[in-house]
Scaffold this motif. Structure first.
Motif, PDB file in Angstrom:
ATOM      1  N   ASP A  11     -12.657  -7.268  -1.143  1.00 36.71           N
ATOM      2  CA  ASP A  11     -11.465  -6.994  -1.951  1.00 36.71           C
ATOM      3  C   ASP A  11     -11.041  -5.514  -1.912  1.00 36.71           C
ATOM      4  O   ASP A  11     -11.003  -4.943  -0.842  1.00 36.71           O
ATOM      5  CB  ASP A  11     -11.667  -7.533  -3.368  1.00 36.71           C
ATOM      6  N   PHE A  12     -10.754  -4.920  -3.076  1.00 38.88           N
ATOM      7  CA  PHE A  12     -10.122  -3.595  -3.062  1.00 38.88           C
ATOM      8  C   PHE A  12     -10.919  -2.535  -2.278  1.00 38.88           C
ATOM      9  O   PHE A  12     -10.349  -1.861  -1.411  1.00 38.88           O
ATOM     10  CB  PHE A  12      -9.778  -3.136  -4.490  1.00 38.88           C
ATOM     11  N   PRO A  13     -12.233  -2.377  -2.535  1.00 37.94           N
ATOM     12  CA  PRO A  13     -12.974  -1.376  -1.745  1.00 37.94           C
ATOM     13  C   PRO A  13     -12.899  -1.646  -0.231  1.00 37.94           C
ATOM     14  O   PRO A  13     -12.813  -0.706   0.570  1.00 37.94           O
ATOM     15  CB  PRO A  13     -14.411  -1.506  -2.259  1.00 37.94           C
ATOM     16  N   GLU A  62       0.839  -1.198   0.000  1.00 41.01           N
ATOM     17  CA  GLU A  62       0.000   0.000   0.000  1.00 41.01           C
ATOM     18  C   GLU A  62       0.874   1.248   0.000  1.00 41.01           C
ATOM     19  O   GLU A  62       2.062   1.192   0.297  1.00 41.01           O
ATOM     20  CB  GLU A  62      -0.922   0.006   1.243  1.00 41.01           C
ATOM     21  N   GLY A  63       0.254   2.363  -0.336  1.00 42.44           N
ATOM     22  CA  GLY A  63       0.895   3.666  -0.237  1.00 42.44           C
ATOM     23  C   GLY A  63      -0.054   4.571   0.505  1.00 42.44           C
ATOM     24  O   GLY A  63      -1.163   4.169   0.858  1.00 42.44           O
ATOM     25  N   CYS A  64       0.368   5.802   0.754  1.00 45.81           N
ATOM     26  CA  CYS A  64      -0.471   6.729   1.517  1.00 45.81           C
ATOM     27  C   CYS A  64      -0.146   8.151   1.096  1.00 45.81           C
ATOM     28  O   CYS A  64       1.029   8.481   0.894  1.00 45.81           O
ATOM     29  CB  CYS A  64      -0.196   6.522   3.011  1.00 45.81           C
ATOM     30  N   GLY A  76      -4.252  -8.630  -7.015  1.00 42.22           N
ATOM     31  CA  GLY A  76      -3.515  -7.832  -8.002  1.00 42.22           C
ATOM     32  C   GLY A  76      -3.897  -6.385  -7.865  1.00 42.22           C
ATOM     33  O   GLY A  76      -4.974  -6.061  -7.403  1.00 42.22           O
ATOM     34  N   TYR A  77      -3.020  -5.476  -8.241  1.00 45.86           N
ATOM     35  CA  TYR A  77      -3.244  -4.064  -7.937  1.00 45.86           C
ATOM     36  C   TYR A  77      -2.414  -3.220  -8.890  1.00 45.86           C
ATOM     37  O   TYR A  77      -1.220  -3.436  -9.042  1.00 45.86           O
ATOM     38  CB  TYR A  77      -2.825  -3.828  -6.482  1.00 45.86           C
ATOM     39  N   GLU A  78      -3.043  -2.258  -9.527  1.00 45.21           N
ATOM     40  CA  GLU A  78      -2.305  -1.310 -10.359  1.00 45.21           C
ATOM     41  C   GLU A  78      -2.312   0.008  -9.606  1.00 45.21           C
ATOM     42  O   GLU A  78      -3.342   0.456  -9.145  1.00 45.21           O
ATOM     43  CB  GLU A  78      -2.950  -1.079 -11.731  1.00 45.21           C
TER      44      GLU A  78
HETATM   45  C1  FHF Z   1      -4.318   5.961  -1.978  1.00 42.50           C
HETATM   46  N1  FHF Z   1      -3.446   5.564  -4.191  1.00 42.50           N
HETATM   47  O1  FHF Z   1      -5.339   6.312  -2.493  1.00 42.50           O
HETATM   48  C2  FHF Z   1      -3.130   5.439  -2.781  1.00 42.50           C
HETATM   49  C3  FHF Z   1      -1.824   6.141  -2.457  1.00 42.50           C
HETATM   50  C4  FHF Z   1      -5.294   1.062  -0.197  1.00 42.50           C
HETATM   51  O2  FHF Z   1      -5.668   7.412   3.415  1.00 42.50           O
HETATM   52  O3  FHF Z   1      -4.486   3.576  -4.364  1.00 42.50           O
HETATM   53  O4  FHF Z   1      -3.460   7.696   1.984  1.00 42.50           O
HETATM   54  F1  FHF Z   1      -5.817   6.314  -7.986  1.00 42.50           F
HETATM   55  C5  FHF Z   1      -5.738   7.488   2.177  1.00 42.50           C
HETATM   56  C6  FHF Z   1      -6.962   2.985  -8.829  1.00 42.50           C
HETATM   57  C7  FHF Z   1      -6.255   2.257  -7.904  1.00 42.50           C
HETATM   58  C8  FHF Z   1      -6.813   4.364  -8.872  1.00 42.50           C
HETATM   59  C9  FHF Z   1      -5.425   2.899  -6.999  1.00 42.50           C
HETATM   60  C10 FHF Z   1      -5.672   2.456   0.215  1.00 42.50           C
HETATM   61  C11 FHF Z   1      -4.765   3.507  -0.363  1.00 42.50           C
HETATM   62  C12 FHF Z   1      -5.171   4.886   0.089  1.00 42.50           C
HETATM   63  C13 FHF Z   1      -4.743   7.360  -0.014  1.00 42.50           C
HETATM   64  N2  FHF Z   1      -4.460   4.978  -6.169  1.00 42.50           N
HETATM   65  C14 FHF Z   1      -4.155   4.632  -4.867  1.00 42.50           C
HETATM   66  C15 FHF Z   1      -5.967   4.993  -7.965  1.00 42.50           C
HETATM   67  C16 FHF Z   1      -5.273   4.286  -7.030  1.00 42.50           C
HETATM   68  C17 FHF Z   1      -4.247   5.968  -0.477  1.00 42.50           C
HETATM   69  N3  FHF Z   1      -4.649   7.521   1.415  1.00 42.50           N
HETATM   70  C18 FHF Z   1      -0.690   5.488  -3.205  1.00 42.50           C
HETATM   71  C19 FHF Z   1      -1.865   7.634  -2.759  1.00 42.50           C
END
Ligand code: FHF
Ligand code: ZN
Length: 191
Positions: A149-151, A112-114, A187-189
């Protein structure tokens, strides 16, 4: 309009606080903030707007990341289909609670990222695969939803922010790439 300048970063004490419940009905300022949070996510996912304002694409944001210690999050998870279809989940969640969850866990294959963390952190972040949540929308209507899953992962990342927890707190520091048994990797993009 909210930009990355409004987002506080790792090391700021607000990110480690337990946020306060929001009293219903919302004040006008709280409603305004909620709308701005959801708009930030939509803008950040629009290639042109994101480039112009240097927004990092995000699917969720929690009020504490804007230095507001209240239990309010916005989530905007786009469709995973190539066509321009409805988002998988898009809402503002007031006082969200996980009322039940699966025993089965999952995690994103890329970790994950933030928005509040300006570095790459390697490692799997174990999450519950399915959750049932209860929350109020900005009009005070109560919602009860089942997510997987993702949500589900995104909502867990956001609710963690309301409790002062960062995603890397959940990575096994001895072995970041260790996968617990019976955990399914998703999987995750990203970006
Ligand atoms: C994000 N970005 O939103 C990440 C960060 C798993 O507290 O995941 O810190 F823009 C909230 C499709 C798929 C389109 C992924 C939760 C991550 C929450 C924000 N981007 C995405 C997309 C993304 C954090 N956050 C890398 C910025
Ligand atoms: Zn985050």
């Amino acid at each position: 309009m909210l930009t990355m300048k409004n987002v506080i970063r790792e090391g700021h004490p607000t990110l480690r606080k337990v946020a306060e419940p929001v009293t219903l009905p919302l004040t006008n300022d709280e409603k305004e903030l909620a709308m701005e949070m959801l708009d930030f996510l939509k803008n950040s996912q629009d290639t042109d707007i994101a480039e112009k304002y240097e927004l990092r694409p995000g699917v969720g944001i929690a009020a504490p990341q804007l230095n507001v210690s209240k239990r309010m999050i916005a989530v905007h998870v786009p469709s995973d289909l190539p066509e321009d279809t409805a988002p998988q989940f898009s809402d503002i969640l007031i006082n969200p609670r996980i009322i039940s969850h699966s025993v089965k866990q999952t995690c994103l294959s890329e970790g994950e990222g933030c928005l509040s963390v300006d570095r790459e952190v390697q490692g799997y972040v174990p999450r519950n695969k399915r959750i049932r949540i209860e929350y109020f929308d900005t009009d005070g209507n109560k919602h009860n939803k089942r997510l997987k899953d993702f949500p589900s992962i995104v909502i867990q990342h956001e609710i963690d922010h309301l409790n002062g927890i960062m995603f890397f707190d959940r990575i096994d520091s001895d072995n970041p790439m260790a996968l617990p048994k019976d955990l399914e990797v998703l999987g995750y993009e990203e970006e």
